[in-house]
Design a protein around this motif. Structure first.
Motif, PDB file in Angstrom:
ATOM      1  N   PRO A  27     -39.497 -18.608  52.675  1.00 47.01           N
ATOM      2  CA  PRO A  27     -38.374 -18.815  52.010  1.00 47.01           C
ATOM      3  C   PRO A  27     -38.206 -17.996  50.762  1.00 47.01           C
ATOM      4  CG  PRO A  27     -39.328 -20.836  51.826  1.00 47.01           C
ATOM      5  CD  PRO A  27     -40.525 -19.805  52.708  1.00 47.01           C
ATOM      6  N   LYS A  28     -36.832 -17.572  50.621  1.00 45.61           N
ATOM      7  CA  LYS A  28     -36.477 -16.772  49.354  1.00 45.61           C
ATOM      8  C   LYS A  28     -35.280 -17.033  48.929  1.00 45.61           C
ATOM      9  CE  LYS A  28     -39.627 -12.653  50.052  1.00 45.61           C
ATOM     10  NZ  LYS A  28     -39.863 -11.351  50.264  1.00 45.61           N
ATOM     11  N   ASP A  29     -34.975 -17.950  47.745  1.00 45.05           N
ATOM     12  CA  ASP A  29     -33.754 -18.479  47.654  1.00 45.05           C
ATOM     13  C   ASP A  29     -32.802 -17.390  47.026  1.00 45.05           C
ATOM     14  OD1 ASP A  29     -34.760 -20.970  48.285  1.00 45.05           O
ATOM     15  OD2 ASP A  29     -35.138 -21.701  45.946  1.00 45.05           O
ATOM     16  N   ASN A  30     -33.386 -16.373  46.453  1.00 44.48           N
ATOM     17  CA  ASN A  30     -32.688 -15.456  45.933  1.00 44.48           C
ATOM     18  C   ASN A  30     -31.792 -14.428  46.939  1.00 44.48           C
ATOM     19  OD1 ASN A  30     -35.056 -14.560  46.503  1.00 44.48           O
ATOM     20  ND2 ASN A  30     -34.933 -12.768  44.806  1.00 44.48           N
ATOM     21  N   ALA A  31     -32.443 -14.329  48.094  1.00 45.02           N
ATOM     22  CA  ALA A  31     -31.887 -13.575  49.330  1.00 45.02           C
ATOM     23  C   ALA A  31     -30.925 -14.163  49.927  1.00 45.02           C
ATOM     24  CB  ALA A  31     -33.096 -13.223  50.066  1.00 45.02           C
ATOM     25  N   VAL A  32     -31.075 -15.764  50.065  1.00 47.70           N
ATOM     26  CA  VAL A  32     -30.162 -16.533  50.681  1.00 47.70           C
ATOM     27  C   VAL A  32     -28.663 -16.646  49.704  1.00 47.70           C
ATOM     28  CG1 VAL A  32     -29.629 -18.921  51.528  1.00 47.70           C
ATOM     29  CG2 VAL A  32     -31.703 -17.827  51.707  1.00 47.70           C
ATOM     30  N   GLU A  99     -21.278  -6.173  49.729  1.00 49.64           N
ATOM     31  CA  GLU A  99     -21.888  -5.876  50.780  1.00 49.64           C
ATOM     32  C   GLU A  99     -23.332  -6.338  50.639  1.00 49.64           C
ATOM     33  OE1 GLU A  99     -20.880  -4.792  53.599  1.00 49.64           O
ATOM     34  OE2 GLU A  99     -18.792  -4.401  52.846  1.00 49.64           O
ATOM     35  N   VAL A 100     -23.852  -6.677  51.582  1.00 48.23           N
ATOM     36  CA  VAL A 100     -25.316  -6.908  51.548  1.00 48.23           C
ATOM     37  C   VAL A 100     -26.062  -6.496  52.994  1.00 48.23           C
ATOM     38  CG1 VAL A 100     -26.940  -9.021  51.831  1.00 48.23           C
ATOM     39  CG2 VAL A 100     -24.874  -9.401  50.619  1.00 48.23           C
ATOM     40  N   PRO A 101     -27.293  -5.757  52.598  1.00 48.35           N
ATOM     41  CA  PRO A 101     -27.920  -5.090  53.721  1.00 48.35           C
ATOM     42  C   PRO A 101     -28.173  -5.903  54.930  1.00 48.35           C
ATOM     43  CG  PRO A 101     -29.011  -4.527  51.486  1.00 48.35           C
ATOM     44  CD  PRO A 101     -27.897  -5.617  51.253  1.00 48.35           C
ATOM     45  N   LYS A 102     -28.005  -5.139  56.145  1.00 41.79           N
ATOM     46  CA  LYS A 102     -28.142  -6.139  57.094  1.00 41.79           C
ATOM     47  C   LYS A 102     -29.434  -6.658  57.516  1.00 41.79           C
ATOM     48  CE  LYS A 102     -24.807  -3.250  60.093  1.00 41.79           C
ATOM     49  NZ  LYS A 102     -24.835  -2.362  61.367  1.00 41.79           N
ATOM     50  N   LYS A 103     -30.470  -6.177  56.970  1.00 42.83           N
ATOM     51  CA  LYS A 103     -31.828  -6.806  57.087  1.00 42.83           C
ATOM     52  C   LYS A 103     -31.954  -8.163  56.316  1.00 42.83           C
ATOM     53  CE  LYS A 103     -34.831  -2.798  58.072  1.00 42.83           C
ATOM     54  NZ  LYS A 103     -35.959  -1.985  57.475  1.00 42.83           N
ATOM     55  N   GLN A 104     -31.361  -7.907  55.147  1.00 40.60           N
ATOM     56  CA  GLN A 104     -31.257  -9.274  54.182  1.00 40.60           C
ATOM     57  C   GLN A 104     -30.397 -10.265  54.962  1.00 40.60           C
ATOM     58  OE1 GLN A 104     -30.145  -8.453  50.184  1.00 40.60           O
ATOM     59  NE2 GLN A 104     -29.911 -10.503  49.739  1.00 40.60           N
ATOM     60  N   LYS A 105     -29.244 -10.004  55.449  1.00 44.45           N
ATOM     61  CA  LYS A 105     -28.527 -10.961  56.224  1.00 44.45           C
ATOM     62  C   LYS A 105     -29.377 -11.642  57.114  1.00 44.45           C
ATOM     63  CE  LYS A 105     -24.399  -8.528  56.442  1.00 44.45           C
ATOM     64  NZ  LYS A 105     -23.009  -8.339  57.078  1.00 44.45           N
ATOM     65  N   LYS A 106     -29.983 -10.819  57.963  1.00 47.00           N
ATOM     66  CA  LYS A 106     -30.808 -11.256  59.230  1.00 47.00           C
ATOM     67  C   LYS A 106     -31.901 -12.235  58.680  1.00 47.00           C
ATOM     68  CE  LYS A 106     -33.727  -9.576  62.966  1.00 47.00           C
ATOM     69  NZ  LYS A 106     -33.903  -8.305  63.665  1.00 47.00           N
ATOM     70  N   LYS A 196     -27.272 -25.184  74.187  1.00 45.91           N
ATOM     71  CA  LYS A 196     -28.521 -24.522  74.694  1.00 45.91           C
ATOM     72  C   LYS A 196     -28.445 -22.776  74.519  1.00 45.91           C
ATOM     73  CE  LYS A 196     -32.093 -23.855  78.294  1.00 45.91           C
ATOM     74  NZ  LYS A 196     -32.260 -24.033  79.660  1.00 45.91           N
ATOM     75  N   LYS A 197     -26.999 -22.433  75.138  1.00 46.83           N
ATOM     76  CA  LYS A 197     -26.896 -20.973  75.361  1.00 46.83           C
ATOM     77  C   LYS A 197     -26.810 -20.510  74.025  1.00 46.83           C
ATOM     78  CE  LYS A 197     -24.942 -20.510  79.980  1.00 46.83           C
ATOM     79  NZ  LYS A 197     -23.711 -20.455  80.626  1.00 46.83           N
ATOM     80  N   SER A 198     -26.075 -21.298  72.765  1.00 48.17           N
ATOM     81  CA  SER A 198     -25.646 -20.824  71.592  1.00 48.17           C
ATOM     82  C   SER A 198     -27.030 -20.625  70.785  1.00 48.17           C
ATOM     83  CB  SER A 198     -24.849 -21.729  70.956  1.00 48.17           C
ATOM     84  OG  SER A 198     -23.750 -21.667  71.501  1.00 48.17           O
ATOM     85  N   MET A 199     -28.196 -21.584  71.011  1.00 43.53           N
ATOM     86  CA  MET A 199     -29.541 -21.472  70.265  1.00 43.53           C
ATOM     87  C   MET A 199     -29.879 -20.273  70.812  1.00 43.53           C
ATOM     88  SD  MET A 199     -30.912 -23.384  68.178  1.00 43.53           S
ATOM     89  CE  MET A 199     -32.297 -23.003  67.195  1.00 43.53           C
ATOM     90  N   GLU A 200     -30.016 -19.726  72.086  1.00 46.70           N
ATOM     91  CA  GLU A 200     -30.781 -18.766  72.540  1.00 46.70           C
ATOM     92  C   GLU A 200     -30.032 -17.618  71.761  1.00 46.70           C
ATOM     93  OE1 GLU A 200     -31.725 -20.304  76.983  1.00 46.70           O
ATOM     94  OE2 GLU A 200     -29.904 -18.989  76.787  1.00 46.70           O
ATOM     95  N   GLU A 201     -28.714 -17.598  71.833  1.00 40.97           N
ATOM     96  CA  GLU A 201     -27.861 -16.393  70.922  1.00 40.97           C
ATOM     97  C   GLU A 201     -28.516 -16.119  69.536  1.00 40.97           C
ATOM     98  OE1 GLU A 201     -25.851 -13.881  71.623  1.00 40.97           O
ATOM     99  OE2 GLU A 201     -24.924 -13.534  69.839  1.00 40.97           O
ATOM    100  N   ILE A 202     -28.528 -17.318  69.056  1.00 41.78           N
ATOM    101  CA  ILE A 202     -28.879 -17.521  67.427  1.00 41.78           C
ATOM    102  C   ILE A 202     -30.517 -16.997  67.550  1.00 41.78           C
ATOM    103  CG2 ILE A 202     -29.556 -18.892  65.620  1.00 41.78           C
ATOM    104  CD1 ILE A 202     -27.185 -20.815  66.584  1.00 41.78           C
ATOM    105  N   ILE A 203     -31.455 -17.390  68.389  1.00 41.79           N
ATOM    106  CA  ILE A 203     -32.770 -16.926  68.154  1.00 41.79           C
ATOM    107  C   ILE A 203     -32.813 -15.427  68.560  1.00 41.79           C
ATOM    108  CG2 ILE A 203     -34.907 -17.092  69.484  1.00 41.79           C
ATOM    109  CD1 ILE A 203     -34.550 -19.439  67.819  1.00 41.79           C
ATOM    110  N   ARG A 204     -31.796 -14.785  69.557  1.00 41.84           N
ATOM    111  CA  ARG A 204     -31.768 -13.334  69.447  1.00 41.84           C
ATOM    112  C   ARG A 204     -31.334 -12.726  68.540  1.00 41.84           C
ATOM    113  NH1 ARG A 204     -28.422  -9.815  70.652  1.00 41.84           N
ATOM    114  NH2 ARG A 204     -26.586 -11.007  70.405  1.00 41.84           N
ATOM    115  N   ARG A 205     -30.503 -13.206  67.719  1.00 43.58           N
ATOM    116  CA  ARG A 205     -29.855 -12.456  66.519  1.00 43.58           C
ATOM    117  C   ARG A 205     -30.950 -12.533  65.406  1.00 43.58           C
ATOM    118  NH1 ARG A 205     -24.362 -15.302  64.723  1.00 43.58           N
ATOM    119  NH2 ARG A 205     -25.238 -14.085  62.834  1.00 43.58           N
ATOM    120  N   ILE A 206     -31.920 -13.678  65.220  1.00 44.65           N
ATOM    121  CA  ILE A 206     -32.825 -13.444  64.162  1.00 44.65           C
ATOM    122  C   ILE A 206     -34.193 -13.050  64.779  1.00 44.65           C
ATOM    123  CG2 ILE A 206     -31.357 -15.370  62.824  1.00 44.65           C
ATOM    124  CD1 ILE A 206     -33.700 -17.497  63.975  1.00 44.65           C
ATOM    125  N   GLY A 207     -34.429 -12.980  65.722  1.00 43.42           N
ATOM    126  CA  GLY A 207     -35.795 -12.863  66.542  1.00 43.42           C
ATOM    127  C   GLY A 207     -36.256 -11.233  66.137  1.00 43.42           C
TER     128      GLY A 207
END
Length: 207
Positions: A27-32, A99-106, A196-207
């Motif tokens: 966890p990095k508080d400044n990124a969040v 704007e925040v870089p996509k990598k940082q958002k992910k 359940k489907k939404s959780m799968e979508e969230i995992i896919r987004r951050i995975g």
């Protein structure tokens, strides 16, 4: 890590497995913080506006002659010191996007989701389908899940009108689709009820 998938009566149906790689994030508080700050800034539509002395109506004629009246000299009733005159240094329309870089958002999303999972603040339900809009059904479901009266964010894979109408009258409850969920919404809600489907979508987004 395994989470229980429950039905509307809080009965366990199956288990949802989450890979250790999702949870193994530092966890990095400044990124969040940067991501939340950008989100809040970008919610402003920047439509605040005031009229300057060049934009208000009137003021074409000198209010009274320069001398001989005993009154202070004025050249126009559009002056900022007049009632109804222009505004000096007032707000103007401005849309400033951060704007925040996509990598940082992910990465920030993964940090927050991992933290919520470790703290047990995410609950998975098999489906949120309701035949008709009825607040009472959702309220009863929350009572069975011991979430009644708590701040809850419903995360659904689609914006079903019956679910939206059922949830919107419940105090401290909000609903969002898994496609639109963001770091800010996850942080301000202490309990996340996700399909359940939404959780799968969230995992896919951050995975």
């Amino acid at each position: 890590m395994k989470l229980d998938v429950v039905d509307k009566e809080n009965k366990k149906l199956e288990e949802f497995e989450i890979a250790d790689s999702i949870l193994a994030v530092e966890p990095k508080d400044n990124a969040v913080h940067d991501v939340v700050l950008a989100y809040q800034q970008n919610q402003h539509n920047g439509s605040s506006n005031t009229l300057t002395r060049a934009e208000v109506r009137g003021g074409g004629r000198k209010p009274w002659k320069q001398k001989g009246t005993g009154r202070a000299r004025h050249g126009s009733n559009r002056s900022p010191i007049w009632k109804g005159g222009g505004v000096t240094f007032g707000p103007r329309p401005l849309k400033a996007r951060m704007e925040v870089p996509k990598k940082q958002k992910k990465a920030a999303m993964q940090m927050v989701v991992a933290g919520k999972l470790k703290d047990g603040e995410i609950k998975i339900i098999n489906t949120m389908d309701f035949t008709q809009p009825k607040t009472k059904d959702v309220s009863n479901m929350l009572k069975l899940m011991k979430l009644n009266g708590k701040k809850v964010l419903f995360v659904s894979e689609k914006a079903d009108s019956a679910v939206v109408k059922s949830v919107r009258n419940i105090r401290n409850a909000d609903i969002i689709t898994s496609k639109n969920i963001n770091v800010y919404d996850l942080l301000v809600n202490s309990n996340i009820l996700v399909t359940k489907k939404s959780m799968e979508e969230i995992i896919r987004r951050i995975g």
